[in-house]
Design an enzyme around this catalytic site. Sequence first.
Site, mmCIF file in Angstrom:
data_model
loop_
_atom_site.group_PDB
_atom_site.id
_atom_site.type_symbol
_atom_site.label_atom_id
_atom_site.label_comp_id
_atom_site.label_asym_id
_atom_site.label_seq_id
_atom_site.Cartn_x
_atom_site.Cartn_y
_atom_site.Cartn_z
ATOM 1 N N CYS A 150 0.858 -1.194 0.000
ATOM 2 C CA CYS A 150 0.000 0.000 0.000
ATOM 3 C C CYS A 150 0.888 1.235 0.000
ATOM 4 C CB CYS A 150 -0.891 0.002 1.236
ATOM 5 S SG CYS A 150 -2.096 1.363 1.254
ATOM 6 N N CYS A 177 -0.099 4.696 6.315
ATOM 7 C CA CYS A 177 -0.766 4.908 7.611
ATOM 8 C C CYS A 177 0.152 4.308 8.678
ATOM 9 C CB CYS A 177 -2.125 4.222 7.645
ATOM 10 S SG CYS A 177 -3.286 4.866 6.437
ATOM 11 N N CYS A 223 -0.517 0.749 10.439
ATOM 12 C CA CYS A 223 -0.945 -0.404 9.632
ATOM 13 C C CYS A 223 0.252 -1.206 9.139
ATOM 14 C CB CYS A 223 -1.769 0.098 8.443
ATOM 15 S SG CYS A 223 -2.315 -1.225 7.355
ATOM 16 N N GLY A 265 -3.986 -2.981 0.981
ATOM 17 C CA GLY A 265 -4.132 -1.982 -0.075
ATOM 18 C C GLY A 265 -5.233 -0.968 0.152
ATOM 19 N N GLU A 266 -5.231 0.046 -0.690
ATOM 20 C CA GLU A 266 -6.255 1.097 -0.640
ATOM 21 C C GLU A 266 -7.154 0.928 -1.868
ATOM 22 O OE1 GLU A 266 -7.774 3.408 1.115
ATOM 23 O OE2 GLU A 266 -8.851 3.951 -0.699
ATOM 24 N N SER A 301 -13.924 -0.133 1.689
ATOM 25 C CA SER A 301 -13.408 0.761 2.733
ATOM 26 C C SER A 301 -12.266 1.610 2.167
ATOM 27 C CB SER A 301 -12.897 -0.080 3.899
ATOM 28 O OG SER A 301 -12.343 0.746 4.894
ATOM 29 N N SER A 354 -12.224 5.213 6.737
ATOM 30 C CA SER A 354 -11.391 5.092 7.934
ATOM 31 C C SER A 354 -11.055 6.488 8.427
ATOM 32 C CB SER A 354 -10.114 4.324 7.590
ATOM 33 O OG SER A 354 -10.476 3.048 7.102
ATOM 34 N N LEU A 355 -11.689 6.898 9.492
ATOM 35 C CA LEU A 355 -11.553 8.272 9.983
ATOM 36 C C LEU A 355 -10.305 8.393 10.871
ATOM 37 C CD1 LEU A 355 -13.122 10.921 9.729
ATOM 38 C CD2 LEU A 355 -14.265 10.346 11.881
ATOM 39 N N ASN A 356 -10.317 7.675 11.971
ATOM 40 C CA ASN A 356 -9.106 7.490 12.806
ATOM 41 C C ASN A 356 -8.527 8.738 13.458
ATOM 42 O OD1 ASN A 356 -9.425 4.915 11.898
ATOM 43 N ND2 ASN A 356 -7.666 4.902 10.552
ATOM 44 N N CYS A 358 -7.581 -6.568 11.555
ATOM 45 C CA CYS A 358 -7.511 -5.341 10.747
ATOM 46 C C CYS A 358 -6.118 -4.754 10.839
ATOM 47 C CB CYS A 358 -8.448 -4.276 11.287
ATOM 48 S SG CYS A 358 -10.162 -4.681 11.182
HETATM 49 N N1 SAH Z 1 -7.097 1.101 2.970
HETATM 50 C C1 SAH Z 1 -8.439 0.860 3.378
HETATM 51 C C2 SAH Z 1 -8.753 -0.587 3.680
HETATM 52 C C3 SAH Z 1 -7.751 -1.384 4.491
HETATM 53 S S1 SAH Z 1 -7.621 -1.178 6.232
HETATM 54 C C4 SAH Z 1 -8.814 1.747 4.535
HETATM 55 O O1 SAH Z 1 -7.938 2.418 5.079
HETATM 56 O O2 SAH Z 1 -9.989 1.833 4.862
HETATM 57 C C5 SAH Z 1 -9.105 -1.722 6.949
HETATM 58 C C6 SAH Z 1 -9.352 -1.069 8.316
HETATM 59 O O3 SAH Z 1 -8.398 -1.507 9.290
HETATM 60 C C7 SAH Z 1 -9.233 0.459 8.275
HETATM 61 O O4 SAH Z 1 -10.316 1.048 8.919
HETATM 62 C C8 SAH Z 1 -7.952 0.727 9.034
HETATM 63 O O5 SAH Z 1 -7.987 2.001 9.625
HETATM 64 C C9 SAH Z 1 -7.944 -0.413 10.037
HETATM 65 N N2 SAH Z 1 -6.617 -0.717 10.589
HETATM 66 C C10 SAH Z 1 -5.420 -0.595 9.991
HETATM 67 N N3 SAH Z 1 -4.435 -0.998 10.814
HETATM 68 C C11 SAH Z 1 -5.015 -1.396 11.967
HETATM 69 C C12 SAH Z 1 -4.531 -1.958 13.174
HETATM 70 N N4 SAH Z 1 -3.232 -2.187 13.363
HETATM 71 N N5 SAH Z 1 -5.440 -2.256 14.152
HETATM 72 C C13 SAH Z 1 -6.754 -2.066 13.946
HETATM 73 N N6 SAH Z 1 -7.268 -1.579 12.810
HETATM 74 C C14 SAH Z 1 -6.423 -1.238 11.817
#
Ligand code: SAH
Length: 346
Positions: free
Chosen positions: A115, A119, A122, A162-163, A194, A217-219, A336
Amino acid sequence: MKKVNSPLIGKNLTDLKEICEKHGVESFRAKQLFNWLYSNDIKDFNDLTNLPKVFINILKLDHCIHPLEFVQSTKSNSELTNKFLFKTRSGSLIESVLMNEGNRVTLCLSTQVGCALDCKFCATAKMGFKENLNSGEILDQYLLIRQKVKKPITNIVFMGMGEPFLNYKNVIKAAHLLHSPDGINMSTKRITISTAGVIDKIKRFTKEKEKFKLAISLNGTTNEQRSLIMPITLKNSLDDLLDASKKYTESSKRWLTFEYVLLKERNDTVEDANRLITLLTEIQRCKLNVIPYNEIDGEFQRPNQNQIQTFMNKLRSARFPVTIRWSKGTDIDAGCGQLAIKNNSM
Ligand code: SAH
């Protein structure tokens, strides 16, 4: 040099009709072939029993069936989560995760090898970006896993490696193939894409009135805080993201899910919960899904139970629905954000 045959999985009806036309085959055969490829569990050309031999021989000249090769699967201790490893024809490895929860069987698909978004929390990000998967490679994860499991797969989430919105065309094509009533026939309500917040693609998704479910994914709750953990925010600001989200729900009249990975001391305070309420109350028909962080290395931590509880309690006063997702399969790195191929040269 050995000729490389292109896989049939991933082709839609229009593509198959083109193949038929090119070889002077009646076009109704395209629909028959489509049905074979997606409604049946086929391994190779020998399984296409009611198609004329001449047609099969024509297909064999330029094509093969599956773009992916199954490598291995790993079951979690609970046996409810299963991670699958596949190899693409270019030699890359990708993972998919199957989760059993009661009657619901959800398959999480990868859309890219690695990816580009970086982030910080991740694991996939640590691989860097290798390549986009094409529609066949995305869809074949589903088809090959369907062949291996007894219970029907009820839901698909594009939340693996991936995204998805940086591989928009291939992801949307794969999603349409999953939905097509002449093939797999999965309801659009059971297919969720997502995104980390690629705003121009959220706008395109809105404009093209795609019926699949959308998750964002807001975060983070401020632009600055989100930029630190999701560099995509530098070019896709939080304000613009929320604005595009609002326009999506208004235009589509559909529900939108915001995911929020809860990270200790980064985005887990009561102020964050309050800001979430303020930001999301603006958006009709949205839900919030809080995901307690799954640890991948030492940099971030999951907040303790107390902190998670305080955060969730604060959100009780929200007017939008709030849920918490405890990732499945963290013991096999299938939760995730835990998908990463540590050795990409198997
Ligand atoms: N790229 C896309 C899809 C992949 S990630 C996206 O960002 O939405 C799928 C979800 O897992 C996202 O909501 C991401 O924020 C979350 N995620 C990524 N790393 C994580 C981790 N270490 N623990 C929990 N959730 C995580």
